[in-house]
Design an enzyme around this catalytic site. Structure first.
Site, PDB file in Angstrom:
ATOM      1  N   GLU A   1       0.816  -1.218   0.000  1.00 19.65           N
ATOM      2  CA  GLU A   1       0.000   0.000   0.000  1.00 19.65           C
ATOM      3  C   GLU A   1       0.849   1.269   0.000  1.00 19.65           C
ATOM      4  O   GLU A   1       0.480   2.283   0.586  1.00 19.65           O
ATOM      5  CB  GLU A   1      -0.990  -0.009   1.166  1.00 19.65           C
ATOM      6  CG  GLU A   1      -2.003  -1.153   1.068  1.00 19.65           C
ATOM      7  CD  GLU A   1      -3.151  -1.055   2.049  1.00 19.65           C
ATOM      8  OE1 GLU A   1      -3.036  -0.304   3.038  1.00 19.65           O
ATOM      9  OE2 GLU A   1      -4.179  -1.742   1.824  1.00 19.65           O
TER      10      GLU A   1
ATOM     11  N   GLU B   1      -6.008  -8.724   0.245  1.00 24.98           N
ATOM     12  CA  GLU B   1      -6.544  -8.746   1.606  1.00 24.98           C
ATOM     13  C   GLU B   1      -8.037  -8.490   1.552  1.00 24.98           C
ATOM     14  O   GLU B   1      -8.499  -7.642   0.788  1.00 24.98           O
ATOM     15  CB  GLU B   1      -5.922  -7.654   2.486  1.00 24.98           C
ATOM     16  CG  GLU B   1      -4.477  -7.830   2.851  1.00 24.98           C
ATOM     17  CD  GLU B   1      -3.958  -6.673   3.693  1.00 24.98           C
ATOM     18  OE1 GLU B   1      -2.791  -6.735   4.099  1.00 24.98           O
ATOM     19  OE2 GLU B   1      -4.722  -5.707   3.949  1.00 24.98           O
TER      20      GLU B   1
END
Length: 319
Positions: free
Chosen positions: A129, A236
């Site tokens: 991220e 995720e």
């Protein structure tokens, strides 16, 4: 609601993916419930408990808790595959070097541990991220990925980021630049949590599918004729169980987590998309964190299993 009933509605506008059922994997922490680092035997116990559902896990760092050194022998002995992670920190946007200290340490650790374990390494992800946080630009991240791919030419190398950074064009450089120095990235983990968008559990599956559809369709559009070379995985997804924190209209709770699993996770696998559930086990050592809304968030209860490896709910998928 039965997955077989909701799929036609969801997939009517979804991009095409492979027809085979998706593969389930798990995000796996590197610490025990008391905060001590996991040993090889701890990972072996984790794997013994997970093996009926999955033989694939992903990790996040190359140096914290000596993760590669401990997890790879356990994976080899238990027949598991591992996605290894290399962490990359923030960097001046004008700096195109690959000298970030976090990257340098993790990269060195993988250089020392990957040789001889290639058969149990599913892939290596560079950055987690980083685009979402604004730590790097797309071209900067591409440089880091390319450096790792050059070091491990026979291993799949990619990155993990929030679904919206793949959908809004932030990551386009990864798929439009394809040179000898910066080959096109072909392995993508797109994180997608309906929970973190404040979606109620009974509507979460639609948000989840919309998000993944947005990421996949944009990557396919940008990559054009090379789209079939790129594997997009849900990196995720998950839902906090009892003891976790609520986020706007998304309410923590074991029943809601099971509902999210039965509709979202089971549906995504039925669509043919591989995914990593966040996470395998509760991480009771974690301190509270502050969410985007400024409130303290309890992140100790996201596991499919408790910290002592007890199942929380039925994980079978509807036909």
């Amino acid at each position: 609601m039965r997955v077989s009933g909701l799929l036609p509605f969801i997939l009517a506008t979804a991009p095409a993916v492979v027809s085979a059922r998706g593969t389930l994997g798990f995000s796996l922490g590197d610490k025990n419930a008391d905060g001590t680092c996991k040993s090889t035997s701890d990972y072996e116990a984790d794997f013994d408990n997970l093996k009926d559902l999955s033989t694939l896990v992903r990790t996040y760092s190359g140096t914290e808790c000596d993760t590669p050194q401990n997890i790879l022998p356990a994976a080899k002995s238990k027949g598991f595959k591992v996605v290894l992670g290399i962490w990359v920190g923030s960097q001046d946007k004008s700096d195109m070097s690959t000298n970030d200290p976090s990257f340098t340490k993790d990269f060195a650790a993988l250089k020392a541990t990957v040789p001889g374990h290639e058969d149990v390494i599913e892939a290596i992800t560079v950055g987690s991220e980083t685009l979402y946080r604004g730590d790097l630009t797309g071209p900067q991240l591409h440089n880091y990925i390319s450096a790792v791919q050059k070091q491990f030419p026979s291993t799949t190398v990619g990155t993990a980021d929030s679904w919206n950074k793949f959908a809004d064009g932030t990551a386009d450089d990864l798929f439009t630049t394809d040179t000898e120095a910066n080959p096109m990235v072909t392995y993508v983990l797109a994180n997608a949590f309906a929970y973190w968008q404040g979606t109620p559990a009974d509507k979460a599956y639609k948000t989840y599918f919309d998000d993944m559809s947005g990421a996949i369709s944009h990557i396919q559009k940008i990559a054009g004729s090379n789209a079939d070379k790129i594997k997009v995985v849900n990196g995720e997804t998950g839902w906090p169980t009892d003891g976790g924190s609520d986020y706007e209209a998304a309410k923590a709770g074991t029943q809601n987590a099971e509902k999210s699993w039965k509709t979202g996770v089971c549906g995504m696998l039925a669509w043919g998309v591989d995914l990593f559930y966040f996470e395998a086990y509760d991480e009771s050592w974690k301190p509270n964190s502050v969410g985007d809304n400024g409130q303290a968030m309890n992140e100790k209860h996201w596991g499919l299993y408790t910290a002592d490896r007890k199942s929380k709910f039925d994980t079978s998928c509807p036909n």
